[in-house]
Design a protein around this motif. Structure first.
Motif, PDB file in Angstrom:
ATOM      1  N   PRO A 267      71.662   6.988  37.993  1.00 58.21           N
ATOM      2  CA  PRO A 267      72.154   6.089  36.939  1.00 58.21           C
ATOM      3  C   PRO A 267      71.655   6.561  35.579  1.00 58.21           C
ATOM      4  N   THR A 268      72.492   6.392  34.557  1.00 57.77           N
ATOM      5  CA  THR A 268      72.103   6.892  33.239  1.00 57.77           C
ATOM      6  C   THR A 268      71.947   5.797  32.202  1.00 57.77           C
ATOM      7  N   GLY A 269      72.508   4.630  32.467  1.00 59.33           N
ATOM      8  CA  GLY A 269      72.489   3.596  31.438  1.00 59.33           C
ATOM      9  C   GLY A 269      71.858   2.327  31.946  1.00 59.33           C
TER      10      GLY A 269
ATOM     11  N   TYR B 254      76.113  -3.312  27.846  1.00 62.81           N
ATOM     12  CA  TYR B 254      75.747  -2.024  28.447  1.00 62.81           C
ATOM     13  C   TYR B 254      75.033  -1.158  27.423  1.00 62.81           C
ATOM     14  N   VAL B 255      74.067  -0.403  27.887  1.00 65.82           N
ATOM     15  CA  VAL B 255      73.506   0.679  27.068  1.00 65.82           C
ATOM     16  C   VAL B 255      73.972   1.983  27.725  1.00 65.82           C
ATOM     17  N   ARG B 256      74.687   2.771  26.955  1.00 63.76           N
ATOM     18  CA  ARG B 256      75.254   4.010  27.505  1.00 63.76           C
ATOM     19  C   ARG B 256      74.837   5.183  26.621  1.00 63.76           C
ATOM     20  N   ARG B 257      74.601   6.336  27.244  1.00 65.22           N
ATOM     21  CA  ARG B 257      74.278   7.531  26.463  1.00 65.22           C
ATOM     22  C   ARG B 257      75.547   8.310  26.165  1.00 65.22           C
ATOM     23  N   LYS B 258      75.665   8.806  24.951  1.00 67.22           N
ATOM     24  CA  LYS B 258      76.777   9.699  24.615  1.00 67.22           C
ATOM     25  C   LYS B 258      76.207  11.033  24.161  1.00 67.22           C
ATOM     26  N   PRO B 259      76.899  12.141  24.473  1.00 67.28           N
ATOM     27  CA  PRO B 259      76.410  13.442  24.015  1.00 67.28           C
ATOM     28  C   PRO B 259      76.501  13.523  22.499  1.00 67.28           C
ATOM     29  N   ARG B 260      75.617  14.294  21.887  1.00 64.20           N
ATOM     30  CA  ARG B 260      75.622  14.369  20.431  1.00 64.20           C
ATOM     31  C   ARG B 260      76.631  15.373  19.896  1.00 64.20           C
ATOM     32  N   GLY B 261      77.006  16.387  20.686  1.00 66.81           N
ATOM     33  CA  GLY B 261      78.032  17.328  20.213  1.00 66.81           C
ATOM     34  C   GLY B 261      77.660  18.766  20.495  1.00 66.81           C
ATOM     35  N   VAL B 262      77.462  19.551  19.418  1.00 64.70           N
ATOM     36  CA  VAL B 262      77.138  20.969  19.586  1.00 64.70           C
ATOM     37  C   VAL B 262      75.624  21.139  19.438  1.00 64.70           C
TER      38      VAL B 262
ATOM     39  N   HIS C  71      72.776  10.154  22.206  1.00 65.56           N
ATOM     40  CA  HIS C  71      72.364   8.954  21.493  1.00 65.56           C
ATOM     41  C   HIS C  71      72.745   7.755  22.332  1.00 65.56           C
ATOM     42  N   LYS C  72      71.943   6.712  22.192  1.00 71.37           N
ATOM     43  CA  LYS C  72      72.160   5.535  23.017  1.00 71.37           C
ATOM     44  C   LYS C  72      73.121   4.621  22.292  1.00 71.37           C
ATOM     45  N   THR C  73      74.167   4.195  22.993  1.00 70.24           N
ATOM     46  CA  THR C  73      75.116   3.278  22.372  1.00 70.24           C
ATOM     47  C   THR C  73      75.024   1.920  23.062  1.00 70.24           C
ATOM     48  N   ALA C  74      75.263   0.869  22.292  1.00 66.15           N
ATOM     49  CA  ALA C  74      75.333  -0.491  22.836  1.00 66.15           C
ATOM     50  C   ALA C  74      76.808  -0.847  22.957  1.00 66.15           C
TER      51      ALA C  74
END
Ligand code: UN1
Length: 503
Positions: free
Chosen positions: A126-128, A141-149, A481-484
């Motif tokens: 689980p990641t979030g 929910y708290v979800r992680r999103k990739p930051r990019g490059v 980064h963590k998103t709500a």
């Protein structure tokens, strides 16, 4: 993969899934154990190549991000199998290129493999978080999103494992990457990228640009379309990377920099264990780990007995050919490193040290064509401001420093600009807890050397050793980064904090 060769190998960039010979000037690498042997030549990438690689990574980002995390993890399963298959050849290339003894080179390949296995295993974790709301019809929910490059700039002393500490978590989380290996060890970096390609990572997801730090490294660190720069290397370069990130709105960085790590031998220590822990900490990898102990702090009551045993063991170890089975450690990386270590050895004398062992530059027939310097061990009474017990040397140079009580031991340990790794040798559970809590470090050890961390732990430090974004398993925090995220399951709008939703 062909096995390690002694004919010069031709390096290439890898951009958008294409191997490119590159244009313009090339640089070459030599074997640090036989500096008359050229190992390879490489294109000297700069702004244009880095820009092409960043564009490829940016283009690949949306579809890699959308690929299932489990599918991304499965690419690492394929990579693990390839590393297993080629462990011996990879270890040979690494030993030849950076001068690590074969057994340590193999351990580093295994450390890289462990990161790959960890990443694969983590893909199904689980990641979030699912969080309760004040409003019963809402789910949070708290979800992680990739930051990019992500730009990956890595050192020559761990040229296989450290890139994997950075590439592994970055790619698993859905980022795409541009990798700039050290100009001292580009071959093992390129061989690693070739395995990524073979494992089925899509074009653009991992790109490789060769070059020197001031050109390719600087271009990557300052590129406006790079979102995160991950770096391991010197404090001076790390400080520039931090500045470049601070000047760019969206950019962050994870920097692991210098150290003046230490082993602390307490009054109640098991001296044989202490001597062996200190020996491994000071002289494995010829003192060229960022966690190497440049200092051994020894309680004054045990000082003479410890110093005698430590010097006896240090006399016994052999710095020699990385491929000879009885070599404990190999050469330094280059002539500049030899000069630096010899200068610090002299500085210790100038600062009033009592020299207990001075291996000097080794120049007999076996060592004459390599960058070899023997162990340098000295006793130094603590005084604030002594350069040799505060500054990083990155070689087999170790100060034995007496202390009178735990308060003084802690004060001396903390009196450097760095805070990376600390080992305390004691039989007393209250004492190790005191050092655990009062010393500044990222990695702490009890009754062990201050080297040898495992990949599923955070790896980083405080003060000038790091910027609070540890690497290895903990890199996930730097590259996401963590998103709500809030979902309403009611048919009407209900606001939190008791706010009215009447319109
Ligand atoms: C480094 O010294 O740059 O903890 C990395 C250790 C190894 C990694 C060292 N796992 O000694």
């Amino acid at each position: 993969m062909t096995s390690a060769t002694t004919t010069a190998w031709e390096g290439r960039h890898y951009i958008q899934g294409q191997w490119q010979a590159g244009r313009g000037e090339r640089f070459s690498t030599v074997d640090p154990a036989h500096f008359d042997r050229v190992l390879g030549t490489y294109p000297r990438g700069g702004v244009a190549e880095v820009d092409a690689a960043v564009r490829a990574a940016r283009q690949a980002f949306p579809s890699w991000r959308r690929t299932s995390r489990i599918r991304r993890g499965e690419c690492f399963d394929a990579l693990a199998r390839l590393i297993h298959q080629h462990t011996d050849q990879l270890a040979e290339v690494l030993a030849r290129e950076c001068g690590k003894v074969l057994d340590e080179a193999r351990a580093e390949i295994v450390e890289g493999l462990h990161m790959v296995q960890y990443v694969f295993g983590t893909a199904r974790q689980p990641t979030g978080l699912v969080v309760d709301s004040e409003i019963e019809e809402k789910d949070l929910y708290v979800r992680r999103k990739p930051r990019g490059v992500v730009g990956v700039i890595t050192p020559w002393n761990f040229p296989f494992a450290v890139p994997l500490w950075m590439l592994g978590p970055s790619l698993l989380e859905g980022n795409t990457t541009v990798f700039k290996p050290s100009e001292e060890t580009p071959e093992i970096g390129q061989r690693l990228v070739a395995l990524f390609e073979q494992a089925g990572f899509p074009p653009g997801v991992i790109n490789l640009v060769h070059g020197v730090g001031e050109e390719a490294g600087a271009a990557l660190a300052t590129h406006p379309d790079v979102d995160v720069v991950t770096f391991t290397g010197s404090y001076e370069v790390g400080a520039k990377i931090r500045l470049a990130a601070a000047q760019c709105d969206h950019k962050t960085c994870a920097c692991e920099m210098g150290s003046k790590s230490a082993v602390i031998v307490c009054q109640d220590a098991d001296l044989e264990l202490a001597a062996r822990a200190a020996l491994l900490s000071a002289f494995k990898t010829t003192g060229q780990r960022c966690v190497s102990a440049g200092r051994v702090l020894v309680h004054r009551d045990r000082f003479d007995a410890f110093a005698e045993r430590f010097v006896e063991l240090a006399r016994r170890i052999r710095f020699g050919d990385p491929f000879a089975p009885d070599s404990f450690a190999g050469p330094l990386i280059n002539e500049a490193a030899v000069t630096k270590v010899l200068q610090y050895n002299q500085l210790a004398r100038d600062e009033g040290a009592t020299v207990l062992l001075d291996g000097g530059r080794l120049d007999d027939a076996e060592h004459a064509h390599g960058y070899y310097v023997g162990p340098f061990v000295y006793r130094q009474e603590y005084r604030p401001g002594l350069r040799t017990i505060r500054e990083e040397v990155f070689g087999p140079h170790v100060a034995l420093i007496p202390f009178d009580d735990d308060e003084m031991g802690i004060r001396i340990y903390n009196d450097t600009p760095y805070g990376l790794s600390m080992a305390v040798v004691t039989e007393d559970y209250r004492r190790w807890r005191l050092y655990r809590d009062e010393c500044d470090y990222g990695m702490g050890y009890v009754n062990l050397p201050c080297i040898g961390a495992e990949v599923h732990l955070p790896f980083g430090g405080v003060k000038r050793s790091g910027n609070g974004q540890p690497s290895a398993a903990a890199l996930v925090d730097a590259v996401t980064h963590k998103t709500a995220f809030t979902v309403n399951h009611a048919r009407e709008i209900k606001m939190a904090q008791g706010m009215s939703s009447d319109v």
